[in-house]
Design a protein around this motif. Structure first.
Motif, PDB file in Angstrom:
ATOM      1  N   PRO B  20       0.820  -1.220   0.000  1.00 25.74           N
ATOM      2  CA  PRO B  20       0.000   0.000   0.000  1.00 25.74           C
ATOM      3  C   PRO B  20       0.850   1.266   0.000  1.00 25.74           C
ATOM      4  N   CYS B  23       2.205   1.876  -3.499  1.00 26.99           N
ATOM      5  CA  CYS B  23       1.126   2.272  -4.408  1.00 26.99           C
ATOM      6  C   CYS B  23       0.673   3.707  -4.158  1.00 26.99           C
ATOM      7  N   LEU B 103      -1.485  -4.644 -12.382  1.00 26.73           N
ATOM      8  CA  LEU B 103      -0.961  -3.624 -11.476  1.00 26.73           C
ATOM      9  C   LEU B 103       0.237  -2.901 -12.068  1.00 26.73           C
TER      10      LEU B 103
ATOM     11  N   LEU C 273      -4.022   1.324  -8.896  1.00 24.26           N
ATOM     12  CA  LEU C 273      -3.041   1.390  -7.803  1.00 24.26           C
ATOM     13  C   LEU C 273      -3.695   1.595  -6.448  1.00 24.26           C
ATOM     14  N   THR C 274      -4.691   2.463  -6.375  1.00 27.65           N
ATOM     15  CA  THR C 274      -5.310   2.677  -5.060  1.00 27.65           C
ATOM     16  C   THR C 274      -6.183   1.492  -4.656  1.00 27.65           C
ATOM     17  N   VAL C 276      -5.471  -1.686  -5.340  1.00 25.52           N
ATOM     18  CA  VAL C 276      -4.516  -2.666  -4.812  1.00 25.52           C
ATOM     19  C   VAL C 276      -4.063  -2.243  -3.417  1.00 25.52           C
ATOM     20  N   ALA C 277      -3.773  -0.973  -3.273  1.00 18.23           N
ATOM     21  CA  ALA C 277      -3.305  -0.489  -1.974  1.00 18.23           C
ATOM     22  C   ALA C 277      -4.338  -0.751  -0.877  1.00 18.23           C
TER      23      ALA C 277
END
Lengths: 462, 462, 462
Positions: B20, B23, B103, C273-274, C276-277
């Protein structure tokens, strides 16, 4: 367990020399023939910049590439993913479905560029075939005929047989296409006759010649499992979605492509509803059958092929789709068992229901629509443009055109059936490494697989 | 069971804070950098209407969007579905294949827009990067290099490592691309050198530095099951079908894009036949190996990348495809085991056979084809247009261009190997949460899964 | 095991007459209505050749077909493969997901052509709806709203209910769209309000009315298996990749389409990305959850829909994507359980997180961006073109436009919630053949399947 059974068990499916030999020799031949014959056309050659100036073409965007490339890529997806995955429904023949489809299409498009090139794109000034984006589309189309035929013999032939079938299939296709489109001057933008009718009867005739009375021995593999049916839906949907591109890919620039896409979109939508209706109606508890959803939903696209670029009108397209969904589903329910039991035609994917009947319907719809064309509906210029009543055909009128369309359908049927019987006999020779009856529908014969006994048991249904 | 083994078992793969953090911080940085630097270019800005009038552009259809958008979408599919699904062949790493591919590509395209923008699209009047459709394609291309590299380390690294690999990979890519295309003025429409050679050697070098002597501990997961091989064919086919779009996406308007598509179509068709031939020839019983069909069939597309927009001629494309199918399949059979045993390069997907060797061949073919270009074949205007012999390069002749093409190949190799070793060393730091040897190729480490013991047993092959 | 349970067990899911009847009657109605009302427009009619001459259009490439067909096909893929496969994640409802999606979309596009045609494409000179490629795109868009709604009730309704839901959904859609786009003159290129907000609240309201207190009885089927999650990723990726086409498909020619594609591309990249984070951050061991990757990664595309053709600027798009990834993932973690437990809304696919919240955000972003538009940023011509400040709206200024955008969002919400409650009550009638609580999420009810007990056991998780 008589003599034929012993023979059967001794069948040699080792294709270690045969398959590589055919692939190498044929690919080398392609290279030599391309070297002698094939060149870029004026729109894909670096001389385009000179040509543009000379012809006063105002922009690069007028290069045929931009009119047809999006449709070409959609057609390409139909050929490789559409046809390939549609046939993955068998529980243990997904490798063969998608892999052999890949192989024969890759060979077929090369051979088609040559065969169709000699008939349609030969530059008589230098004896070269000049290719551009439209040739690539036509090569994909030509191969579609052979892939349809593959559907009838899926799981019962070797890859060497498939390559032979493709070699002859493409050759026959190019000749019948030349007769239908050039000699008879019939129109067939989406190939109801040229592609589907020919391809389906070609495959069915081959399957008839190669009839296997003891195919029951592998019936435990002649069916689907849950996930193989989902894989097949990938094929179904990409065929369904991109069919408007298929039928419009080589239609006339402008309104021709535009109209062909609309007609196909509508016919296919209509087919889905009647397919679902029939599938539900003919199961005792009203459940749907995946076989119908995977296949019959596509029948409208086949049947609207010839007339797609005509002024079929939106409701006309819906009507065509309506009946094809019904007929195709009924075919799966009643006709396929009849064909197998009475006529000895074993049709693994049911191409008779998906391509043969809808293809013939498409030819008839095309003939009627052409015959009924009027100057009022089309406009003077529109009529001339749509049917190419120019040059040697400038005297032709719609009613006559209708007759030639019908003649075209007959040519497609004759080439399909005649060619199929001939090729079937060739494929009967005991040299091609085809599987024994008990090994049909089984990837193990031609593919390295690591299937555990437990896994196999789980998936079979004995 | 010595010290290293104990260490190994203690590996901490909990990436709850690391992933996190990376990212969020990186995405925030992207926002800030885009805020400072990135704006629409004149064709994607509302001022286009003024610009059109001013420049006397007759139609909106001349906006670069319409020349390139269809190819862009095809390339986009190759990046996300093509690369992602090609790597799903492992029995228990499909989530990681398609998910981590997703990703790193999503991060990489943003970073690539910036890096490539500074080198190629910087408007010096206001210091802003001006982006349009061509930048999106180039960003996808840039990311392709990193996804190729992912193939070498698939299953052996953490998502954090992949993100680091992508950060450096995109940076290195942008620099080598600038040197090759702008400083050396080499041409590389399909990126044989810039994308494939660089990407493959980048990944192989990283894998070499990260060599795991005890990788055998997870070898029961380093293989496919039936359906995972079918999933991988989705990747293969979308890559294969859309490769003509890849190689033509940023080629010159008009004949350039047209020719690049034709050359790629042909090279790929040829590769399929020789791949099948070699696969069958080298198995004892002539069976086909899915690994070859999934990968080597694509080698022709890689190798025709640089020369795709040149007058390679149709048979030239077939020849390139012919040899690449052979070489790539031989690579899987002989070279991959050798690389692993002798050179300590563990290459999960065999990118050496699919990208490295064909990429180098592509660079060489490009150099030869460029050096052999003549005014007769290209036409005066055509030669100038194809090789951009304008501005500071207006004195350059084909033979010299050939030399610069070869130099470009060397640059790609150096950046790939050098950059890969450096980044490999960075990734060796014990802070990235990579899996222990016995946990490689296992989605359980980084994904919530609900795999029953029974199901896992069934699929494994111990 | 009281009375309601007995009732429940007695539910009759035999749809053998109901489903075929609905399909046939509705399809026949379509044919009649199309016969009366629908014709080709001037660009898809053979009179295009005359029209071209008359209007002095220099090339066939100016036919709207070439501006929009590539985007249309991408949107078509999103509707049938994207939405269809996204819902295949359930272990035993993949047939229903992809099959019923196919059915209702095929019906919906026909009904949408009529409904939207009456409002937008009626030629008052002859009372006919004139259709072209833009109508096909809009029909696909309209159906998207109903497919979103399907996500909320996935596995809990019969195909007959789905068809009824689509009939009303399309009708409501056409009306709210007319109010929002024509009466309020709000802009909504990508349909954040018109499609996503409306569709999501429509589905959620229906699900609320159809609340099943005993749904736990089928909870062993309300989850995924390994391969069903991989299938769902096919849906996710095709939605994600083609979303730039979705948001740009009906945007203005030239810079409008160009900019919409760029904005969407960027917003979606940022969202990944967010997502996944957040997914990693909220699992105890930092593992990723496939549900989030499959769904929340798409939220940025939804939220950038309205503003996609505005001068949102590249970093603006990244910011929108950034927050939507966070909000959507949080929604799956916290809000979905709350909605189910407290508000009695059972939302199978979590459309509240993927479409409802991002849709509302998209409407707000659109309103703010419109209100903040200036002549400096857009240029005088650009501002007029982008917001269509022409005809009766030639006095409107950006700040006022912002207000109307906000009003549009409210209209979408009202139609979604109000319409959903009404349709939910209709669907509560005990005549539609919906499954009992213990048979939800089970393909066995509506599909012929050949699932062995062993296979089923293996996949279930009791």
């Amino acid at each position: 367990m008589g003599f034929s059974d012993v023979c059967n068990r001794q069948k040699n499916t080792n294709i270690r020399w045969r398959l590589p030999a055919v692939c190498f020799v044929w690919q080398l031949s392609m290279i030599v023939l391309f070297g002698v014959f094939v060149r870029y056309n004026e729109e894909s050659d670096t001389h385009w910049v000179d040509y543009r100036k000379e012809k006063n073409i105002t922009s690069d965007i007028e290069n045929d590439f931009y009119f047809r490339y999006p449709s070409f890529q959609d057609v390409h997806v139909m050929i490789f993913v559409g046809f390939g995955f549609l046939m993955t429904f068998l529980k243990r023949y997904s490798f063969g479905a998608v892999g052999f489809n890949f192989l024969i299409a890759a060979f077929g498009i090369q051979w088609a560029l040559l065969m169709q090139g000699w008939f349609h794109s030969l530059d008589y000034t230098d004896g070269k075939i000049k290719i551009g984006i439209e040739n690539l589309i036509n090569a994909d189309f030509c191969v579609a005929g052979c892939l349809i035929a593959y559907g009838a013999v899926l799981g019962k032939v070797s890859p060497v047989q498939l390559l032979v079938m493709t070699l002859f299939g493409v050759t026959l296709f190019a000749v019948e296409e030349y007769i239908i489109l050039n000699v008879l001057h019939a129109k067939d933008a989406g190939g109801s006759m040229v592609i589907h009718t020919f391809g389906a009867y070609y495959g069915l005739s081959i399957s008839w010649v190669l009839y296997r009375p003891d195919l029951d021995k592998s019936k435990h593999l002649n069916g689907s499992v849950y996930h193989s049916d989902v894989f097949a839906m990938i094929g179904t949907l990409f065929l369904w979605m991109f069919w408007p591109s298929f039928n419009s890919a080589i239609a006339d620039h402008g309104d021709g492509q535009h109209r062909a896409a609309i007609n196909t979109y509508l016919a296919l939508a209509s087919t889905v509803l009647t397919t679902v209706a029939m599938s539900s109606l003919f199961e005792k508890t009203g459940k749907l059958d995946m076989v119908h959803i995977q296949n019959s939903t596509l029948a409208g696209g086949v049947a609207v092929g010839t007339a797609a670029e005509f002024m079929l009108s939106p409701y006309g397209s819906l009507i065509v789709g309506f009946f094809c969904g019904i007929i195709s589903t009924m075919g799966y329910i009643y006709l396929s068992p009849f064909l197998e039991e009475k006529l000895k035609i074993q049709d693994t994917c049911g191409i008779h229901n998906l391509h043969a009947m809808p293809g013939v319907i498409g030819g008839i719809v095309g003939a009627i629509t052409a015959a009924a064309a009027t100057n009022t509906v089309y406009g003077d210029l529109g009529l001339e443009n749509t049917f190419d009543f120019t040059g040697p055909f400038n005297k032709r009128v719609p009613t006559i055109q209708g007759g030639y369309q019908a003649a075209g359908l007959c040519v497609a049927l004759c080439f399909g059936i005649g060619g199929g019987i001939f090729v079937g006999l060739v494929l009967k020779l005991p040299i091609w490494g085809d599987p024994a009856d008990e090994n049909c529908f089984d990837d193990e014969i031609y593919w390295e697989t690591c299937i555990k006994a437990t896994e196999l048991n789980m998936h079979s249904e004995q």
